[in-house]
Design a protein around this motif. Structure first.
Motif, short mmCIF file in Angstrom:
data_model
loop_
_atom_site.label_atom_id
_atom_site.label_comp_id
_atom_site.label_asym_id
_atom_site.label_seq_id
_atom_site.Cartn_x
_atom_site.Cartn_y
_atom_site.Cartn_z
N PHE A 75 -15.97 36.02 36.96
CA PHE A 75 -14.75 36.51 36.44
C PHE A 75 -15.59 37.28 35.63
N THR A 76 -15.66 38.99 35.78
CA THR A 76 -16.73 40.02 35.07
C THR A 76 -16.03 41.14 35.38
N LEU A 77 -15.07 42.05 34.40
CA LEU A 77 -14.46 43.09 34.19
C LEU A 77 -14.79 44.62 35.89
N PRO A 78 -16.17 44.05 35.82
CA PRO A 78 -16.44 44.83 36.90
C PRO A 78 -16.05 44.76 38.59
N LEU A 79 -16.21 43.58 38.60
CA LEU A 79 -15.80 42.86 39.93
C LEU A 79 -14.48 42.89 39.41
N MET A 80 -13.27 41.91 38.68
CA MET A 80 -12.10 42.06 39.48
C MET A 80 -10.80 43.41 38.70
N LEU A 81 -11.90 44.57 38.31
CA LEU A 81 -11.91 46.10 38.86
C LEU A 81 -11.83 46.29 40.45
N ARG A 82 -12.46 45.75 41.06
CA ARG A 82 -13.51 45.86 42.10
C ARG A 82 -12.45 44.92 43.38
N GLN A 182 -22.91 43.04 45.13
CA GLN A 182 -23.02 42.34 43.58
C GLN A 182 -22.56 41.28 43.58
N TYR A 183 -22.37 40.03 44.37
CA TYR A 183 -21.45 39.28 44.06
C TYR A 183 -21.50 38.88 46.25
N PRO A 184 -22.47 37.95 46.83
CA PRO A 184 -22.76 38.13 48.16
C PRO A 184 -22.10 36.70 49.07
N GLN A 185 -21.20 36.63 48.11
CA GLN A 185 -20.56 35.14 48.07
C GLN A 185 -19.09 35.63 48.96
N VAL A 186 -19.52 36.23 50.65
CA VAL A 186 -18.34 37.06 51.14
C VAL A 186 -16.65 36.25 50.67
N MET A 187 -16.79 34.96 51.46
CA MET A 187 -15.07 34.63 51.49
C MET A 187 -14.58 34.28 49.85
N LYS A 188 -15.11 34.38 49.11
CA LYS A 188 -14.48 34.51 47.28
C LYS A 188 -14.31 36.22 47.05
N VAL A 189 -15.20 36.67 47.51
CA VAL A 189 -14.62 37.71 47.30
C VAL A 189 -13.36 38.28 48.20
N VAL A 190 -13.41 37.60 49.78
CA VAL A 190 -11.49 38.17 50.52
C VAL A 190 -10.92 37.66 49.60
N SER A 191 -11.03 36.30 48.98
CA SER A 191 -10.32 34.93 48.69
C SER A 191 -9.79 36.18 47.46
N PHE A 192 -10.04 36.66 46.58
CA PHE A 192 -9.49 37.34 45.47
C PHE A 192 -9.08 38.76 45.63
#
Length: 280
Positions: A75-82, A182-192
């Motif tokens: 939960f960082t601002l750059p990732l949330m924007l992405r 930046q965040y290699p855990q793919v399914m978490k990226v997909v879920s968010f």
């Protein structure tokens, strides 16, 4: 002999799974569009399917990566924007453009226009000077939902909308590549980003579909289709795509897009008495 058999299984298992995924995607969405022709609101269907998919995908993603390596804070601002822009381009815009594009064309046109994605991605990677094909996670290159059956009415308009949908997916793909680095855990990226896209789709659907009765769910085939589509698109297909991409490389999953044309043609001619038109 055992080594040869093991190598054959290593090749056949992902191949078979990918073909099954394409067939299930086409078949399920054709049935869904048939239900829409019977009165189910497409905006309600997209909103509910994405909402249920996000509910299922969020806990599943943490279970999927429970043994993975520690990644940076989520939960960082750059990732949330992405996540916001991934949801916008990969879910909200692409799905709605694809649906209306299919409404004015045919299932075969949807599949053919989807083949533009690799070419557009390559051009965009040159323009942005980013090697988008260097990352393994172009796996989920298909939008979570495409409706694959309708009567072709306005082919030029439909093709234009589908091309715009493909462009949106390509922009999503480039953003995703940088996000995974930046965040290699793919399914978490997909879920968010699916959650972000669900919120955006819901807002758009509420604006477009103001009939309160259309939002009321009943214990019928429509509810069953929403549940099946959410489970298949968010959990099953995502897992297969990610696993096959990790085993065979990032170009493996897009290679099976032409199978969609075969399935769409076969299902359309066999079950829906579509006709082929030369020159379109």
């Amino acid at each position: 002999m055992g080594l040869v058999r093991g190598q054959m299984e290593e090749e056949m298992v992902p191949f078979t799974l990918m073909v099954i995924m394409e067939g299930c995607t086409i078949g399920l969405t054709i049935v869904t569009k048939t239900a829409m022709n019977g009165g189910m609101s497409p905006f309600v269907f997209i909103a509910y399917t994405n909402a249920l998919g996000s509910i299922l995908l969020l806990p599943y993603s943490f279970f999927f990566h429970h043994r993975g390596s520690e990644a940076q804070p989520l939960f960082t601002l750059p990732l949330m924007l992405r996540f916001f822009f991934l949801g916008l381009t990969g879910v909200a815009i692409s799905q709605n453009l694809a649906f209306f594009g299919l409404y004015y064309s045919s299932p075969i046109v949807v599949c053919v226009m989807g083949l533009l994605i690799p070419a557009i991605s390559f051009l965009l990677s040159i323009i942005t000077r980013k090697a988008a094909s260097d990352d393994k996670l172009e796996a989920k290159i298909n939008p979570p939902l495409l409706i694959f059956y309708s009567t072709p009415d306005r082919w030029v308009l439909g093709s234009t909308l589908l091309a715009a949908s493909s462009l949106s997916v390509c922009v999503w793909n480039i953003i995703q590549v940088g996000t995974i680095k930046q965040y290699p855990q793919v399914m978490k990226v997909v879920s968010f980003y699916s959650l972000a896209g669900t919120i955006q789709c819901s807002i758009f659907s509420l604006i477009m579909e103001r009939n309160i009765n259309a939002w009321k769910l009943k214990l019928n085939m429509e509810l069953l289709l929403i549940i099946i589509t959410a489970i298949f698109g968010s959990v099953i297909r995502s897992t297969v795509h990610v696993s096959c991409a990790e085993m065979k490389g990032h170009l493996y999953v897009p290679m099976f897009k032409p199978f969609g044309i075969v399935f769409a043609t076969a299902f359309g001619l066999t079950f829906f008495t579509n006709s082929l038109h030369y020159g379109r």
